[in-house]
Enzyme design. Structure first.
Site, PDB file in Angstrom:
ATOM      1  CG  ASP A  68      -2.021  -0.898   1.114  1.00 40.46           C
ATOM      2  OD1 ASP A  68      -2.342  -1.579  -0.060  1.00 40.46           O
ATOM      3  OD2 ASP A  68      -2.864  -1.248   2.042  1.00 40.46           O
ATOM      4  CG  HIS A 125       5.519   0.075  -3.537  1.00 36.04           C
ATOM      5  ND1 HIS A 125       5.810  -0.934  -2.797  1.00 36.04           N
ATOM      6  CD2 HIS A 125       6.953   0.749  -3.630  1.00 36.04           C
ATOM      7  CE1 HIS A 125       6.962  -1.370  -2.782  1.00 36.04           C
ATOM      8  NE2 HIS A 125       7.913  -0.317  -3.164  1.00 36.04           N
ATOM      9  CE  LYS A 149       8.419  13.468   4.142  1.00 32.31           C
ATOM     10  NZ  LYS A 149       7.635  14.202   5.144  1.00 32.31           N
ATOM     11  CE  LYS A 150      10.233   0.775   6.180  1.00 29.02           C
ATOM     12  NZ  LYS A 150      11.267   0.344   5.261  1.00 29.02           N
ATOM     13  CG  ASP A 151      13.842   3.197   1.614  1.00 23.71           C
ATOM     14  OD1 ASP A 151      14.300   2.346   2.340  1.00 23.71           O
ATOM     15  OD2 ASP A 151      12.930   2.692   0.779  1.00 23.71           O
ATOM     16  CD  GLN A 178      16.069   4.679  -2.238  1.00 20.90           C
ATOM     17  OE1 GLN A 178      16.543   3.758  -2.154  1.00 20.90           O
ATOM     18  NE2 GLN A 178      14.703   4.865  -2.291  1.00 20.90           N
ATOM     19  CB  SER A 206       9.160  -2.419   4.672  1.00 18.36           C
ATOM     20  OG  SER A 206      10.137  -3.365   3.968  1.00 18.36           O
ATOM     21  NE  ARG A 228      15.365  -6.006   2.228  1.00 17.29           N
ATOM     22  CZ  ARG A 228      15.820  -5.231   1.546  1.00 17.29           C
ATOM     23  NH1 ARG A 228      15.451  -3.774   1.581  1.00 17.29           N
ATOM     24  NH2 ARG A 228      16.592  -5.224   0.538  1.00 17.29           N
TER      25      ARG A 228
HETATM   26  O1  PAF Z   1      13.587   2.180  -2.899  1.00 22.00           O
HETATM   27  C1  PAF Z   1      13.636   1.368  -3.779  1.00 22.00           C
HETATM   28  O2  PAF Z   1      12.707   0.709  -4.083  1.00 22.00           O
HETATM   29  C2  PAF Z   1      14.846   1.234  -4.602  1.00 22.00           C
HETATM   30  O3  PAF Z   1      15.960   1.686  -3.772  1.00 22.00           O
HETATM   31  C3  PAF Z   1      14.734   2.243  -5.929  1.00 22.00           C
HETATM   32  C4  PAF Z   1      14.701   3.848  -5.597  1.00 22.00           C
HETATM   33  C5  PAF Z   1      13.712   1.767  -6.728  1.00 22.00           C
HETATM   34  C6  PAF Z   1      16.193   2.042  -6.646  1.00 22.00           C
HETATM   35  O4  PAF Z   1      16.323   0.691  -6.902  1.00 22.00           O
END
Ligand code: PAF
Length: 276
Positions: A32, A34, A146-148, A151, A183, A185
């Protein structure tokens, strides 16, 4: 939804697209969180391109590249229902027809801390594939959750410093009702681990609330949270209060802050963060 497995096919569709285009890069196994990004993207653009590519470059030798969940058919159904116009789903041969020799090297200060300390090379792999995806799709807007958090910080800086013509839009973390951040995971967790997993969120929330209440003894708060996790069978990598802008330790009292954590529960490594 049109599915493109080649760069050429995606580029042809992109050239024919009218109006603004948003890209939401993913590695599939969509949840959800994504889908919320896809819906958010619809508010920023006339058409949405999602990508699914499990990017080997960002996995270390002991990471879960081989067992990373691949659920392409379900993902396509969810994307279609979310109104995504184009899915770019290349295989490895299309993205990396020869071993990738040119990479994006993010600022060491941004990638040797937190996740970067435990996953050397991870952000180099992320930045390299994202720049490549941006060059292929040439979106007006790109969305990252923002979870990552680290990144998102690295990619925002990459886009700014390399003058990539795209607007980076952050998406809020989506949580289960018990607080666990969604997530891909989470699917690795046993039923018992899944019941324990929201503790990570609760420890972060405790720190957020304490800092908001005026407690600036970050080390004490981080140490207590680390001990709280360890007492319940977790193996914490870090719990850290940082400035949002560059994830360095807080300086001025008015720096906007975020608290971030990563910890292993059984064989599953979970990360989470909360803005303070
Ligand atoms: O956050 C992710 O799923 C990945 O790190 C991404 C941004 C698609 C890059 O592979």
């Amino acid at each position: 939804m049109q599915i493109h497995t080649t760069i050429q096919s995606l580029r042809t569709a992109r050239a024919a697209a009218n109006g603004k285009v948003a890209l939401v890069p993913t590695m599939g196994n969509l949840h959800d969180g994504h889908i919320a990004l896809m819906r958010q993207a619809a508010g920023h653009a006339d058409s949405i391109v999602a990508s699914i590519f499990v990017n080997r470059l960002q996995f270390g030798p002991r990471d879960d590249f081989d067992r990373y969940p691949r659920t392409f058919k379900d993902d396509c159904e969810r994307l279609e229902a979310a109104g995504v116009a184009h899915l770019f789903a290349p295989d490895e041969g299309e993205m990396y027809p020869q071993p990738q020799q040119y990479h994006v090297d993010p600022a060491p200060a941004h990638v040797t801390i937190l996740e970067g300390e435990f996953r050397p090379g991870h952000f180099r792999g992320v930045a390299t594939v994202v720049l490549k995806l941006l060059n292929i799709v040439r979106p007006d807007v790109a969305l990252f959750g923002k979870k990552d958090y680290q990144q998102l910080m690295v990619l925002t800086n990459m886009v700014r410093e390399l003058a990539v013509a795209v607007e980076v839009v952050p998406g809020e973390t989506i949580r289960a009702t018990d607080g666990l951040a969604l997530s891909s995971r989470n699917g690795y967790l046993s039923a018992e681990e899944r019941a324990e997993a929201p503790r990570l969120y609760r420890e972060l929330a405790r720190i957020r609330d304490a800092v908001r209440g005026g407690d600036r003894d970050f080390l004490k708060l981080e140490t207590e949270a680390t001990a709280g996790l360890a007492a319940h069978g977790w193996h914490p990598d870090y719990v850290a209060v940082r400035r949002r802008s560059d994830l360095q330790p807080p300086g001025h009292a008015d720096d906007p802050l975020v608290v971030l954590a990563a910890a292993k529960l059984g064989h599953t490594r979970l990360i989470d963060n909360l803005e303070i």
